[in-house]
Enzyme design. Structure first.
Site, PDB file in Angstrom:
ATOM      1  N   LYS A  95       7.295   2.707  16.908  1.00  9.10           N
ATOM      2  CA  LYS A  95       6.157   1.984  16.334  1.00  9.10           C
ATOM      3  C   LYS A  95       6.628   0.552  16.125  1.00  9.10           C
ATOM      4  O   LYS A  95       7.525   0.285  15.323  1.00  9.10           O
ATOM      5  CB  LYS A  95       5.706   2.598  15.010  1.00  9.10           C
ATOM      6  N   GLY A 156      -0.915  -1.050   2.478  1.00 11.86           N
ATOM      7  CA  GLY A 156      -0.828  -0.646   1.082  1.00 11.86           C
ATOM      8  C   GLY A 156      -1.969  -1.090   0.200  1.00 11.86           C
ATOM      9  O   GLY A 156      -1.963  -0.835  -1.009  1.00 11.86           O
ATOM     10  N   ALA A 182      -3.002   1.244   8.378  1.00  7.52           N
ATOM     11  CA  ALA A 182      -2.943   0.333   7.226  1.00  7.52           C
ATOM     12  C   ALA A 182      -4.302   0.172   6.551  1.00  7.52           C
ATOM     13  O   ALA A 182      -5.323   0.004   7.212  1.00  7.52           O
ATOM     14  CB  ALA A 182      -2.403  -1.044   7.617  1.00  7.52           C
ATOM     15  N   GLY A 183      -4.264   0.229   5.230  1.00 12.86           N
ATOM     16  CA  GLY A 183      -5.459  -0.004   4.436  1.00 12.86           C
ATOM     17  C   GLY A 183      -6.287   1.224   4.133  1.00 12.86           C
ATOM     18  O   GLY A 183      -7.228   1.166   3.337  1.00 12.86           O
ATOM     19  N   ASN A 204      -0.148   6.483   4.687  1.00 15.87           N
ATOM     20  CA  ASN A 204       1.090   6.632   3.927  1.00 15.87           C
ATOM     21  C   ASN A 204       0.856   6.424   2.438  1.00 15.87           C
ATOM     22  O   ASN A 204       0.887   7.366   1.651  1.00 15.87           O
ATOM     23  CB  ASN A 204       2.150   5.678   4.460  1.00 15.87           C
ATOM     24  N   THR A 205       0.567   5.188   2.051  1.00 14.06           N
ATOM     25  CA  THR A 205       0.479   4.843   0.636  1.00 14.06           C
ATOM     26  C   THR A 205      -0.492   5.724  -0.134  1.00 14.06           C
ATOM     27  O   THR A 205      -0.167   6.212  -1.220  1.00 14.06           O
ATOM     28  CB  THR A 205       0.077   3.365   0.471  1.00 14.06           C
TER      29      THR A 205
END
Length: 262
Positions: A95, A156, A182-183, A204-205
């Site tokens: 990645k 995040g 992301a986001g 993830n976050t």
């Protein structure tokens, strides 16, 4: 089923390994997610230790590991990290992440494209994290990237699909899988991305910082599966100029009027 390069995935939920309180909690959450592709930052792995706290448990899961070049600020640094990952982990998947701006962590489009071209020529399966720029995504595709990973919002931030309009264009013109990265801060965001036509999402976050990461991972799994099922079923067309009755009128009312006049 989702195919990227030479690998087929049954899950469209990809996950990360950062921000979990413990390695044990991370493993439980990853199992609950059903994810088959898990990304990990090379900068967080101790390659000298055979029992690395992150790497060793992940290998037990039997999933494909996707090392990322997070922390790289230039194409040169990213290429070095990718080569290191291939040698240490025995994988040619990477990645590609290059974000020199430490405050917003927005990807550098110029350095990303430059690194992608080098890595593809070296035989890597490249999945680049990039801005939701349709032109850039097309250039990355033409460079030989196996998929593109445009952001929904800053890393995040949990803001959801703030780039929705551009994601639609990217999805419409892409000939490689599109993974929204992301986001994504809630299962509803993941569902929206899949319904929009994205091939997968990376989360993830939102999972790692949840009160119960295991339950949140399961919730994301259900959301992605629901979105995929909805797309297979066929979403209804949206109408903006008028309503359409679910039960159209027939001659029923006319018949009643005639009977009342008798």
């Amino acid at each position: 089923m989702l195919k990227i390069a030479d690998t087929t995935f049954t899950s469209r939920l990809f996950t990360g390994t950062g921000k979990f309180a413990t390695a044990e909690l991370m493993l439980e959450a990853l199992r609950a997610s059903g994810s088959q592709l898990i990304t990990m930052a090379m900068k967080r792995v101790d390659l000298q230790a055979g029992n690395d706290a992150i790497l060793a448990p992940l290998r037990q899961l039997g999933v494909r590991l996707l090392p990322n070049t997070s922390g790289a600020k230039t194409a040169q640094e990213a290429v070095f990290a990718a080569r290191l990952a291939r040698e240490a982990l025995g994988t040619h998947w990477v990645k590609l992440e290059i974000h020199p701006d430490v405050k917003y962590l927005l990807p550098d489009p110029i350095e990303t494209l430059k690194a992608a071209e080098i890595l593809v020529k070296e035989g890597f399966v490249v999945l680049p994290y990039c801005g939701a720029d349709p032109v850039l995504c097309k250039r990355l595709e033409e460079a030989g990237c196996a998929a593109v990973m445009p952001l929904g919002a800053p890393i995040g931030s949990n803001l959801g699909l703030r780039t929705r309009d551009f994601l639609q264009i990217i999805i419409a013109q892409a000939k490689v899988p599109v993974v929204v990265d992301a986001g994504i801060g809630a299962p509803s965001h993941a569902l929206e991305a899949i319904e929009l036509g994205a091939d997968a999402v990376l989360v993830n976050t939102a999972i790692a910082v949840a009160r119960s990461p295991v339950k949140m991972a399961h919730a994301f799994r259900l959301a992605v599966e629901s979105g995929e099922l909805a797309c297979q079923a066929g979403l209804g067309n949206r109408q903006f100029d008028r309503a359409i009755a679910t039960s159209p009128l027939t001659g029923f009312l006319s018949q009643l009027e005639e009977e009342n006049h008798v």
